[in-house]
Design a protein around this motif. Structure first.
Motif, short mmCIF file in Angstrom:
data_model
loop_
_atom_site.label_atom_id
_atom_site.label_comp_id
_atom_site.label_asym_id
_atom_site.label_seq_id
_atom_site.Cartn_x
_atom_site.Cartn_y
_atom_site.Cartn_z
N UNK A 29 10.61 -13.64 -53.97
CA UNK A 29 10.71 -13.37 -52.53
C UNK A 29 11.42 -12.04 -52.31
N UNK A 30 11.26 -11.53 -51.12
CA UNK A 30 11.91 -10.27 -50.75
C UNK A 30 12.59 -10.45 -49.40
N UNK A 31 13.67 -9.69 -49.20
CA UNK A 31 14.38 -9.77 -47.93
C UNK A 31 14.49 -8.39 -47.31
N UNK A 32 14.61 -8.39 -46.00
CA UNK A 32 14.75 -7.14 -45.26
C UNK A 32 16.00 -7.24 -44.40
N UNK A 33 16.75 -6.15 -44.37
CA UNK A 33 17.91 -6.03 -43.48
C UNK A 33 17.51 -5.07 -42.36
N UNK A 34 17.83 -5.44 -41.14
CA UNK A 34 17.47 -4.63 -39.99
C UNK A 34 18.71 -4.00 -39.37
N UNK A 35 18.59 -2.77 -38.89
CA UNK A 35 19.72 -2.09 -38.27
C UNK A 35 20.22 -2.84 -37.04
N UNK A 36 19.33 -3.51 -36.36
CA UNK A 36 19.71 -4.24 -35.14
C UNK A 36 20.52 -5.49 -35.43
N UNK A 37 20.47 -6.00 -36.66
CA UNK A 37 21.21 -7.21 -37.06
C UNK A 37 21.90 -6.94 -38.40
N UNK A 38 22.96 -6.14 -38.40
CA UNK A 38 23.56 -5.66 -39.66
C UNK A 38 24.15 -6.75 -40.56
N UNK A 44 10.80 -11.17 -45.83
CA UNK A 44 9.82 -10.17 -45.38
C UNK A 44 8.52 -10.78 -44.89
N UNK A 45 8.23 -12.02 -45.23
CA UNK A 45 6.98 -12.65 -44.83
C UNK A 45 6.85 -12.75 -43.31
N UNK A 46 7.95 -12.68 -42.60
CA UNK A 46 7.94 -12.84 -41.15
C UNK A 46 7.69 -11.53 -40.39
N UNK A 47 7.46 -10.44 -41.12
CA UNK A 47 7.33 -9.14 -40.47
C UNK A 47 6.01 -8.47 -40.82
N UNK A 48 5.60 -7.58 -39.93
CA UNK A 48 4.39 -6.79 -40.14
C UNK A 48 4.79 -5.33 -40.07
N UNK A 49 4.37 -4.56 -41.06
CA UNK A 49 4.68 -3.13 -41.10
C UNK A 49 3.80 -2.38 -40.10
#
Length: 53
Positions: A29-38, A44-49
């Motif tokens: 699995x992979x994870x993403x950190x967003x600037x809006x939620x530090x 990453x499965x929940x996002x679309x590039x």
């Protein structure tokens, strides 16, 4: 504890654009950190590039 689906509904708005701060790629699995939620990371499965050019 709030289930992931409910947590996402409270944090995100469909169609909103968020800024990626960091991506960690793992073996399964992979994870993403967003600037809006530090202080949070998300699967990453929940996002679309999208490209904003």
């Amino acid at each position: 504890m709030i289930p992931n689906r409910e947590r996402r509904k409270k944090l995100f708005k469909v169609g909103e654009v968020y800024t990626v701060d960091n991506v960690e790629v793992g073996g399964y699995s992979s994870t993403v950190a967003l600037k809006e939620f530090p202080d949070k990371s998300f699967n990453t499965v929940f996002f679309k590039r999208i490209d904003l050019l």
